[in-house]
Enzyme design. Structure first.
Site, short mmCIF file in Angstrom:
data_model
loop_
_atom_site.label_atom_id
_atom_site.label_comp_id
_atom_site.label_asym_id
_atom_site.label_seq_id
_atom_site.Cartn_x
_atom_site.Cartn_y
_atom_site.Cartn_z
N SER A 1 0.97 -1.10 0.49
CA SER A 1 0.30 0.19 0.31
C SER A 1 0.74 1.02 0.01
O SER A 1 1.85 1.23 0.63
CB SER A 1 -0.64 -0.28 1.62
OG SER A 1 -1.80 1.59 1.39
N TYR B 1 -1.42 0.43 10.27
CA TYR B 1 -1.34 -0.42 9.25
C TYR B 1 -0.67 0.25 8.37
O TYR B 1 0.09 -0.86 7.55
CB TYR B 1 -3.04 0.20 8.25
CG TYR B 1 -2.72 -0.17 7.61
CD1 TYR B 1 -3.56 -1.69 6.77
CD2 TYR B 1 -2.44 1.18 6.20
CE1 TYR B 1 -3.76 -2.00 5.54
CE2 TYR B 1 -3.70 0.65 4.56
CZ TYR B 1 -4.03 -0.65 4.48
OH TYR B 1 -4.22 -1.39 2.93
#
Ligand SMILES: Cc1cc2nc3c(=O)[nH]c(=O)nc-3n(C[C@H](O)[C@H](O)[C@H](O)COP(=O)(O)OP(=O)(O)OC[C@H]3O[C@@H](n4cnc5c(N)ncnc54)[C@H](O)[C@@H]3O)c2cc1C
Lengths: 440, 249
Positions: free
Chosen positions: B139, B152
């Site tokens: 990501s 995250y």
């Protein structure tokens, strides 16, 4: 919440449904609920009295058996997905409406008719089995041999018997992605009806009427007759890809058009151009891509915004064949005189429908769009009188305003439908705004 | 449809990106093995893909946190896939992760530990065979830690570094290692968030990109699904820390 016509608008709580296992609990716990597919019905059919179950998440196909072309899918699967997956594999849905952005649940609940209704019946006629989540939350398997009364109430039943969780139906084998189309030009309504009669053994046929022309050319139209093109036909055309996936270019209307855009002059001019263009193609057969033949409007996403924020109504009736000419002429005259611009009206020949509340009945169906204004409601009430007198009815998937009187006069099997609703507890659980308005 | 004799292993088959990716491979004639936490949910996706495409689709129950089962799984998977794509990820809730160790650990393990261990094991078998493609979905959040989702982001940063090292080691071995950074994607994970249209991809777009890069002959090792992310993240990475710490990103 609103339908495709953006009229009427009602409060209703949207409930998402992503997994089939969750259906039982959601349904059993609620009253005044209705299923909603992709919201392509025009009026208030897919707006729940209190809450609306959004079924688009039930979007998985279950199985396909190539031996008999039988497909089983969840109720929220879109027709566009079926086309995308199966046209390249040589199959076409048995019946398609004028937009591919509808769900299988919505197609069954409306028992949609296509351009082949005169030959092949409605979508419901091709469904062999439905898994229906009823008021108790239980899932019942319904077919012509099992829970048959529930099956025939669900086909065309506008979601009022339960939630269609799964359905099984047959696809038809095709040899190409193309339609061999013949255009017939007719000068008036009488000719148009005759031409539809004469093309009865052609698989697909539909007439586009210029509903602004009056007098001797009242009902002048272009009739598009089509067959799935065979391998030979396609093979004979150089550079034509047999299962071409070509999609007509798409764009969306970025804003609501102001009302003055659709006035009588602009619409008359449009129709003139449209009919001249059609006439030029007349007589010779041309190959048209399925997407353009069946779904010409889908190229413009959100074209419903064309009519501005007040929304629009679609009026679709069917009248028996016997006096179709005088009745439909009377209607077209009224529309033309009122000058309430509709681009075009669509005229089709229908056969009978199988569901208790299925719209199709043997005869001719006329559909046209009208912007919402005060006068239009009065005009349509008058037109409905003509429909009722002729023994016709209005299509519930398009309806936003008909009276109980018009409705009750048109649907003779209503009593049986209501009875079944009571017997299965559906009358308390499944209620749309349409159901309330029409007292179903 | 006739298969082309190649197999995709898709880890995380019930996610929107996973489902779209498996579908694109199946449309191209690949056999597919889908894994997921709950068999019934993965089976639903497998049936869907096989009905749509006619492809062979098998399922295997596998929890990305159950790392002790990985060796058995990788040992048993047959045939050994040609390409393995891991789309597993868990956004979690940053504010909860700040207070609850367990939640923070779950996020880090789901985004880093599980995918890294599993892809690492597969890479060993691919290397022994001398061919194969490994695709890890990381990501842009791993490119720099931000206040709003650094737990995250840290997990993804770990995965990015792991894949980078793996690629480095296996270079020339016949095994390709790709890192895909989708940016914003319209999925269940981002449902209800306001997403900038220019930066937001559809699951199918991500899937198409994965397929094109993984199965094409050229293409980078680190792939941003929308090109605009590369200069954007380069810019964000180059902001000096003293300034960055004051930004609310
Ligand atoms: C451009 C255009 C062209 C059209 N052309 C035609 C045509 O040629 N022929 C024709 O027959 N119709 C036509 N229609 C109407 C359209 O086919 C129907 O309204 C169809 O039912 C819409 O499907 P939907 O999935 O959007 O359903 P919705 O509009 O969301 O719902 C329609 C009805 O189905 C019920 N329903 C939906 N999903 C479920 C479910 N899972 N379980 C139970 N009930 C459910 C709803 O309660 C509601 O009563 C057209 C519509 C448009 C916008």
């Amino acid at each position: 919440m609103e339908g495709w016509g953006r009229y009427p608008r009602h409060e209703s709580q949207a409930i998402d449904c992503k997994r089939p296992e969750a259906l039982a609990g959601t349904v059993a716990a609620r009253m005044g609920l209705i299923g909603r597919g992709n919201g392509r019905s025009y009026g208030d059919a897919a707006i729940g009295e209190h809450s609306t179950l959004m079924c688009r998440g039930l979007s998985r196909m279950r199985s396909f058996d190539p031996n008999d072309a039988t497909l089983t899918v969840e109720g929220g699967v879109m027709l566009s997905d079926i086309l995308r997956a199966f046209v390249p594999r040589g199959y076409f849905p048995p019946v398609v409406p004028g937009t591919k952005y509808v769900t299988v649940g919505g197609m069954i609940a409306s028992d949609v008719h296509g351009k082949n209704h005169h030959r092949d019946g409605g979508f419901g006629d091709h469904v062999s089995e439905i898994k229906l989540v009823v008021a108790s939350g239980e899932t019942l398997t319904c077919s012509r041999g099992r829970n048959a009364d529930l099956f025939f109430a669900t086909v065309g039943g506008m979601g009022m018997t339960g939630i269609i969780a799964e359905a099984t139906f047959r696809l038809r084998p095709i040899e190409s992605a193309w339609i061999a189309q013949k255009t017939i030009v007719t000068e008036n309504l009488g000719e148009a009806l005759k031409a539809l009669q004469q093309t009865e053994d052609v698989t697909y046929s539909v007439a586009w009427i210029d509903c602004l022309s009056q007098g001797a050319s009242l009902g002048r139209s272009l009739i598009f007759a089509g067959e799935h093109a065979t391998l030979d036909q396609v093979g004979g055309m150089p550079g034509v890809d047999r299962f071409a996936a070509k999609n007509a270019g798409m764009f969306s209307l970025p804003f609501d058009l102001p009302q003055w855009v659709l006035n009588k002059t602009s619409v008359t001019a449009f129709n003139e151009i449209y009919f001249r263009a059609g006439a030029r193609k007349a007589a010779k057969t041309s190959l048209v891509h399925w997407d353009k033949y069946f779904f010409p409007l889908d190229g413009i996403l959100e074209w419903n915004r064309l009519y501005g924020r007040r929304g629009f109504l679609q009026h679709q009736c069917v009248v028996p064949a016997e006096d179709a000419l005088p009745v439909l002429s009377g209607m077209l005259e009224r529309f033309a005189r009122s000058g309430k611009g509709s681009f075009l009206a669509v005229l089709k020949k229908l056969g009978g429908g199988s569901g208790l509340l299925s719209f199709p009945a043997p005869g001719y169906t006329l559909a046209l769009d009208l912007p919402v204004t005060q006068e239009v409601f009065r005009l349509l009430d008058e037109i409905d009188e003509l429909v009722v007198k002729a023994g016709g009815r209005l299509y519930l998937a398009k309806d936003a305003r008909q009276s109980r009187h018009t409705f009750e006069a048109g649907y003779p099997r209503l009593a049986a439908f209501k009875e079944l609703r009571k017997a299965t507890g559906a009358d308390r659980h499944f209620n749309s705004r349409l159901a309330k308005r029409l007292g179903i | 449809m006739k298969g082309i004799g190649k197999t995709l292993l898709l880890i995380g088959g019930t996610s929107d990106i996973g489902r779209a990716t498996a579908l694109i491979y199946a449309e191209a004639g690949w056999d597919v093995l889908l894994t997921g936490r709950k068999r019934s949910a993965v089976q639903r996706e497998a049936d869907d893909i096989s009905a749509r495409t006619g492809a062979n689709v098998l399922v295997h129950e596998l929890d990305i946190l159950a790392t002790s089962r990985f060796e058995d799984f990788v040992g048993a998977v047959s045939p050994l896939p040609d390409t393995a794509v891991c789309v597993v990820g868990e956004l979690g809730e940053q504010s909860r992760a700040e207070r609850e160790l367990e939640h923070a650990a779950m996020i880090m393990r789901t985004n880093f530990e599980g995918p890294a261990l599993l892809l690492g094991l597969l890479a060993e078998r691919f290397a022994a065979r001398g061919s194969g493609t490994i695709v890890g979905i990381s990501s842009v959040a791993g490119d720099r830690g931000r206040a709003s989702n650094y737990v995250y982001g840290a997990g993804k940063a770990g995965l990015t570094a792991f894949l980078s090292g793996l690629r480095n080691r296996l270079s020339g071995s016949g095994v390709r290692v790709l890192t895909v950074k989708p940016g914003f994607v319209r999925t269940r994970m981002t449902h209800g968030m306001k997403l900038p249209p220019l930066l937001t991809a559809e699951p199918r777009e991500v899937a198409q990109k994965i397929f094109t890069v993984a199965e094409g002959s050229r293409g980078g090792d680190v792939v941003y699904v929308r090109r605009i992310w590369r200069p954007l993240m380069t810019a964000i990475r180059s902001i000096p820390e003293p300034i960055f710490k004051r930004l609310r990103l």
